[in-house]
Design an enzyme around this catalytic site. Structure first.
Site, PDB file in Angstrom:
ATOM      1  N   TYR A  95      17.463  35.828 -15.661  1.00  0.00           N
ATOM      2  CA  TYR A  95      16.949  34.596 -15.075  1.00  0.00           C
ATOM      3  C   TYR A  95      16.052  33.776 -15.999  1.00  0.00           C
ATOM      4  CZ  TYR A  95      19.219  35.418 -10.662  1.00  0.00           C
ATOM      5  OH  TYR A  95      20.174  35.575  -9.696  1.00  0.00           O
ATOM      6  N   GLU A 135      19.344  40.264  -4.845  1.00  0.00           N
ATOM      7  CA  GLU A 135      20.323  41.011  -5.636  1.00  0.00           C
ATOM      8  C   GLU A 135      19.867  42.450  -5.864  1.00  0.00           C
ATOM      9  OE1 GLU A 135      20.685  38.293  -8.908  1.00  0.00           O
ATOM     10  OE2 GLU A 135      21.469  36.761  -7.539  1.00  0.00           O
ATOM     11  N   TYR A 188      35.350  41.362  -1.398  1.00  0.00           N
ATOM     12  CA  TYR A 188      36.107  41.457  -2.641  1.00  0.00           C
ATOM     13  C   TYR A 188      35.483  42.496  -3.558  1.00  0.00           C
ATOM     14  CZ  TYR A 188      32.266  38.342  -4.036  1.00  0.00           C
ATOM     15  OH  TYR A 188      31.023  37.797  -4.242  1.00  0.00           O
ATOM     16  N   GLN A 205      37.051  38.388  -9.589  1.00  0.00           N
ATOM     17  CA  GLN A 205      36.923  38.887  -8.226  1.00  0.00           C
ATOM     18  C   GLN A 205      38.280  38.810  -7.523  1.00  0.00           C
ATOM     19  OE1 GLN A 205      34.473  36.527  -9.336  1.00  0.00           O
ATOM     20  NE2 GLN A 205      33.172  38.274  -9.820  1.00  0.00           N
ATOM     21  N   TYR A 206      38.639  39.871  -6.822  1.00  0.00           N
ATOM     22  CA  TYR A 206      39.866  39.892  -6.037  1.00  0.00           C
ATOM     23  C   TYR A 206      39.562  40.410  -4.636  1.00  0.00           C
ATOM     24  CZ  TYR A 206      42.280  39.232 -10.475  1.00  0.00           C
ATOM     25  OH  TYR A 206      42.700  38.730 -11.692  1.00  0.00           O
ATOM     26  N   SER A 207      40.015  39.657  -3.637  1.00  0.00           N
ATOM     27  CA  SER A 207      39.804  40.066  -2.249  1.00  0.00           C
ATOM     28  C   SER A 207      40.510  41.386  -1.977  1.00  0.00           C
ATOM     29  CB  SER A 207      40.346  39.000  -1.290  1.00  0.00           C
ATOM     30  OG  SER A 207      39.653  37.778  -1.443  1.00  0.00           O
ATOM     31  N   GLY A 271      49.406  30.482   0.631  1.00  0.00           N
ATOM     32  CA  GLY A 271      49.677  31.165  -0.628  1.00  0.00           C
ATOM     33  C   GLY A 271      48.964  32.493  -0.742  1.00  0.00           C
ATOM     34  N   GLY A 273      45.946  32.967  -0.710  1.00  0.00           N
ATOM     35  CA  GLY A 273      44.785  33.004   0.184  1.00  0.00           C
ATOM     36  C   GLY A 273      44.986  33.948   1.351  1.00  0.00           C
ATOM     37  N   THR A 275      45.256  37.057   1.111  1.00  0.00           N
ATOM     38  CA  THR A 275      44.726  38.393   0.827  1.00  0.00           C
ATOM     39  C   THR A 275      43.557  38.808   1.719  1.00  0.00           C
ATOM     40  OG1 THR A 275      43.546  37.466  -1.093  1.00  0.00           O
ATOM     41  CG2 THR A 275      45.648  38.556  -1.501  1.00  0.00           C
ATOM     42  N   PHE A 387      38.426  30.380  -3.446  1.00  0.00           N
ATOM     43  CA  PHE A 387      38.538  31.181  -4.655  1.00  0.00           C
ATOM     44  C   PHE A 387      37.928  30.395  -5.827  1.00  0.00           C
ATOM     45  CE2 PHE A 387      42.589  33.234  -2.808  1.00  0.00           C
ATOM     46  CZ  PHE A 387      41.841  34.200  -2.158  1.00  0.00           C
TER      47      PHE A 387
END
Length: 394
Positions: A95, A135, A188, A205-207, A271, A273, A275, A387
């Site tokens: 940061y 975080e 994800y 990142q993938y769902s 499409g 989306g 997932t 996404f």
């Protein structure tokens, strides 16, 4: 706490940020990555090339200046960004680097004077602490879950299945054969890898595309490549990885999840989306309590409709009502329509008081959002995920 004068100064910056925001954030990334090239292992350099990242950051900085005296308005954005940061491994020590580059960019582009820079330094410090604390909590929560971990964990590809000509599902299980943490449908994972010929690590990142099965995770990746370089990692996964290979994975993250209500659910996707919607659909239809579910999907044609066989089986079992829109189709079966998704064609079939979940290309999502607003659906009933860097649908 910010002083009244600092708040006044930051809010007074709003018009300048509206006009010069992307110029500032574009310069910010140049400064940050030039001084700290190791951060190229974290930032998505494709989004840097396309300009998506600077646009998203400009929107975030503008929102902070506009609502600095009422930060509760942007708490949803804070949570979304914190979840994304946790999947990228952003730490407290990053940061100060970001703050220094952002202030330098503001000073260079706007030259607003020492008092304004000092006010923004105070404002950034407060916002940074909010992210750092949230975080930190996310890292601790992920590590303390049953089967949880921090940072990355090695997973083996145990199965690959081609869903459509462009989408392949990857089934992942931990190489240590240990327990994996549960996730909420809609979340994800991040995949960390370094394609051949690339100087820096790539994170994507993938769902998660199925209900939690206690064994591992499934992601379904679309292979794509365009003139902006998008598809570097997806193409690498499709062309270079095989069953038995190992990938580094972060714990599940994300705030786009099924709400804990008894309301009917309408899942709308276009499409790839589909997932996160597939994960939601499988989760909902496996639950013992009865809940009305409608599934709306748009695709080029039946061949490009991922998980179509699974959907047909659920329809046959009367677990879900399906409405499929195909741009290219010769004949239409029950529940199928020609063209783009048009809620007006089916709105009489949809339940009152439903929760709507949307995921797909931004153009499609904006159109669906407007259709729902035209039907007087409230924003509280509409949930969506974009996404890539976040864009508002309003």
């Amino acid at each position: 706490m910010l002083t009244d004068n600092e708040i006044k100064i930051i809010k007074a910056s709003t018009p300048a940020l509206a006009e010069y925001g992307e110029q500032i954030t574009g310069r910010f990334y140049q400064i940050l990555l030039a001084k700290n090239p190791e951060l190229k292992n974290i930032f998505n350099m494709t989004n840097q090339k396309s300009g998506n990242q600077k646009q998203a950051l400009a929107m975030a900085v503008y929102a902070f200046s506009k609502y600095v005296d009422n930060l509760s308005v942007i708490l949803g954005d804070v949570e979304r960004i914190a979840q994304k940061h946790a999947s990228l491994g952003i730490k407290a020590e990053h940061y100060p680097l970001v703050g220094s580059a952002l202030l330098e960019a503001i000073e260079e582009i706007l030259n607003p004077g020492e008092e304004v820079i000092a006010a923004w330094a105070s404002g950034y410090g407060i916002l940074a602490n909010v992210f750092i604390e949230r975080e930190k909590a996310l890292y601790e929560e992920n590590a303390q879950k049953a089967g949880g971990w921090s940072d990355t964990r090695d997973f083996i590809i145990v199965k690959m299945h081609q869903e459509t000509p462009l989408i392949t599902s990857f089934y992942l299980q931990p190489s240590d054969q240990g327990v994996v943490s549960e996730y909420t449908a809609g979340q994800y994972i991040s995949i960390y890898l370094q394609p051949e010929g690339q100087a820096y690590q790539q994170i994507r990142q993938y769902s998660l595309s199925g209900a939690f099965d206690k064994k591992g995770y499934r992601i379904s990746v679309k292979k794509e490549l365009n003139d902006q370089g998008e598809g570097l990692v997806s193409n690498y996964l499709h062309s270079q990885f095989k069953v038995g290979d190992t990938v580094k994975v972060t714990p599940p993250c994300g705030e786009f999840v099924l709400q804990k209500t008894d309301n009917p659910v309408v899942l709308i996707s276009g499409g790839v989306g589909i997932t996160p919607m597939q994960a939601m659909l499988e989760t909902l239809t496996q639950q013992t309590e009865s809940r009305e579910v409608h599934f709306i999907h748009g695709a080029q044609d039946r061949q490009h409709h991922a998980f179509k066989n699974e959907l047909d089986l659920l329809v046959e079992k009367q677990k879900v009502d399906a409405h499929c829109f195909y741009q290219q189709v010769d004949t239409l079966s029950s529940g199928e329509y020609q063209g783009l998704i048009d809620i007006q064609k089916i709105h009489n079939l949809l339940p009152a008081g439903a929760e709507y979940y949307i995921c797909g290309p931004v153009v499609m999502m904006k159109a669906i959002y407007q259709q729902l607003k035209d039907l007087k659906v409230s924003d509280e009933q509409i949930h969506y995920e974009v996404f890539g860097p976040n864009k508002s649908l309003a």
